[in-house]
Design an enzyme around this catalytic site. Structure first.
Site, mmCIF file in Angstrom:
data_model
loop_
_atom_site.group_PDB
_atom_site.id
_atom_site.type_symbol
_atom_site.label_atom_id
_atom_site.label_comp_id
_atom_site.label_asym_id
_atom_site.label_seq_id
_atom_site.Cartn_x
_atom_site.Cartn_y
_atom_site.Cartn_z
ATOM 1 N N LYS A 1 12.763 43.096 35.605
ATOM 2 C CA LYS A 1 13.952 43.555 36.330
ATOM 3 C C LYS A 1 13.497 44.106 37.672
ATOM 4 O O LYS A 1 12.358 44.556 37.799
ATOM 5 C CB LYS A 1 14.652 44.675 35.540
ATOM 6 C CG LYS A 1 16.106 44.897 35.943
ATOM 7 C CD LYS A 1 17.025 43.922 35.239
ATOM 8 C CE LYS A 1 18.436 43.991 35.722
ATOM 9 N NZ LYS A 1 19.342 43.199 34.874
ATOM 10 N N ASP B 1 22.474 40.934 39.492
ATOM 11 C CA ASP B 1 22.928 42.032 38.619
ATOM 12 C C ASP B 1 23.913 42.824 39.504
ATOM 13 O O ASP B 1 24.458 42.256 40.465
ATOM 14 C CB ASP B 1 21.739 42.887 38.151
ATOM 15 C CG ASP B 1 22.099 43.829 37.000
ATOM 16 O OD1 ASP B 1 22.120 43.387 35.848
ATOM 17 O OD2 ASP B 1 22.391 45.026 37.252
#
Ligand code: NDP
Ligand code: 2IT
Length: 443
Positions: free
Chosen positions: A124, A164
């Site tokens: 991430k 995201d």
């Protein structure tokens, strides 16, 4: 192994990283008893190794705003675990981004990606950059400077970022343009790309659609369906919009949407006309959800969350910890039967316990929102093959993937005649990665 001792060590080694502690605890609660029964994992210290990212990259992103003033943000990429495939996971651009938030997201991504059955490791990244209120040129310049640094660390077989919060098709376009320029190659190093430059049909819709497919599986298991149910959705971004679209198609009534300023309550429910307005409002104009209430004459509640509205099913689709203990009690008191997490780690630890003791069907994000990264995985396959599958073909694959994730949760989550979806997802996600780590030995 014992939970409290294990968690004390996690807190000692990662001081102040409260979101990361929470994500680890949520998993350790299920995994420690499982590992104690399967000593091969304890002997090889698999869980201890899994909670340590392979690599944490932090860099400065200095860019110039429209007034020619330098702006400084912090960029991150956490390459958590690549046992089963290249690091894979989104990029978040939001002022609340810090190391703890990205470590929680990267850690959960290992389990989620494992559940998809596709070969993807966990990672991430992102930045504390706030795209809100920035001009298009400022967003472009930020994305280019961010990618100038990130490009050294990613690649189609190394680490494949995607979107995201705050990162959608526009930002991916700017980042991919810069990546391509720097690397002199046209490869699948990012997913969520536009359809004309290697993107996959249905990637935009995938997280929301997948979440609804998962909810449908949970209901089917109890001989029920989505039709006629009253559903709450929080957020009004990518995941919320396509959760709403699929729910409408399934004959459910979507009665709320929100953003960080408040929520709208539309008791008649969304329809295709209202959905088109929502898409235009959020995807084109980047406006506020209060405008929906003005347009359709329904109530807007400033600074409130939707969980006070009676419902059958709740789809949290905004951000982490958006359902706390009190929200959970309110939802149950108002008749909610199912909670299906579109946002990552939607529910606080105490909130989860409240749902569990009330026997609510509660799907954790790592299972319910895996459709997004699953179609990212399909985008990677299409890029490698140099072809594009049809929307129908991808939709069918997405449905099968979500069904299989549900089956894995059922298989590993049986408890007192019920299904503990958290336990099922945690154990199923763990076993695949853990067995591969055992096969590699101590590396
Ligand atoms: P978007 O940026 O498209 O939308 C985010 C939405 O959530 C906006 O309505 C935003 O409101 C709201 N929101 C964000 N932060 C907060 C906050 N702190 N408090 C209240 N509301 C907030 O993001 P996505 O739809 O892509 O992501 C939503 C969730 O889904 C996240 O948890 C993400 O990690 C998860 N997810 C996303 C996937 C994807 O493919 N995009 C895949 C899997 C999970 P505002 O505009 O006011 O900020
Ligand atoms: O949380 C997630 O799964 C995502 N933001 C999607 C990640 C991806 O690589 O598509």
């Amino acid at each position: 192994m014992e939970l409290d001792t294990f968690m004390d060590e996690v807190v000692r080694k990662n001081p102040g990283e409260t979101e990361f502690h929470q994500a680890v605890k949520e998993i350790a609660v299920n995994l420690i008893p499982f590992i104690n029964k399967n000593p091969q994992y304890e002997e090889a210290c698999i869980l201890e190794r899994m909670i340590e990212p392979d690599r944490t990259i932090i860099f400065s992103v200095c860019w110039e705003d429209d007034d020619g003033k330098p702006q400084i943000n912090r960029g991150y990429r956490i390459q958590f675990n690549n046992a089963i495939g290249p690091y894979k996971g989104g990029l978040r651009f939001h002022p609340s981004v810090n190391l703890s938030v990205l470590k929680f997201l990267g850690f959960e991504q290992i389990f989620k990606n494992s559940l998809t059955t596709l070969p993807m490791g966990g990672g991430k990244g992102g930045s504390d950059f706030d795209p809100k209120g920035k001009s298009d040129r400022e967003v472009m310049r930020f994305c280019q400077f961010f990618m100038t640094e990130l490009s050294r660390h990613i690649g189609e077989d190394i680490d494949v970022p995607a979107g995201d919060i705050g990162v959608g098709e526009r930002e991916i376009g700017y980042m991919y343009g810069q990546y391509k320029k720097l690397q002199k190659e046209f490869s699948g190093a990012l997913t969520g790309k536009g359809l004309n430059f290697g993107g996959s049909p249905l990637r935009k819709e995938a997280t929301g659609y997948g979440c609804v497919y998962f909810a449908a599986e949970m209901l089917k298991n109890k001989d029920q369906s989505l039709e006629g149910t009253r559903c709450l959705i929080s957020g009004s971004g990518n995941v919320s919009i396509y959760t709403a679209e699929k729910l409408i198609e399934e004959g459910a009534h979507v009665v709320t949407l929100s953003d960080s300023s408040g929520f709208i309550h539309d008791p008649e429910g969304l329809n295709s006309e209202k959905l088109s307005f929502l898409k235009e409002l959020k995807e084109e104009r980047r406006g506020r959800i209060s405008e929906y209430a003005e347009e359709f004459g329904c109530e807007y509640y400033a600074d409130e969350k939707p969980w006070i509205v009676p419902c059958d099913i709740a789809f949290p689709c905004a951000t982490q910890n958006e359902i706390n203990e009190n929200d959970a009690r309110m939802l149950i008191g108002n008749g909610c039967q199912v909670v299906c997490e579109g946002s990552n780690m939607s529910t606080t630890f105490d909130g989860i316990k409240i749902f569990e003791s009330a026997g609510i069907m509660h799907a954790p994000s790592k299972a319910a929102n895996a459709g997004g990264v699953a179609v990212s995985g399909l985008e990677m396959s299409q890029n490698s093959l140099g072809l594009t599958w049809s929307r129908e073909e991808i939709d069918e694959r997405l449905r099968v993937i979500m069904r299989r994730i549900h089956e894995q949760c059922v298989k590993h989550g049986k408890k007192n005649g019920q299904i503990d979806y958290f336990m099922g997802a945690n154990i199923a996600g763990f076993v695949k990665v853990a067995d591969v780590m055992l096969a590699y030995g101590i590396v």
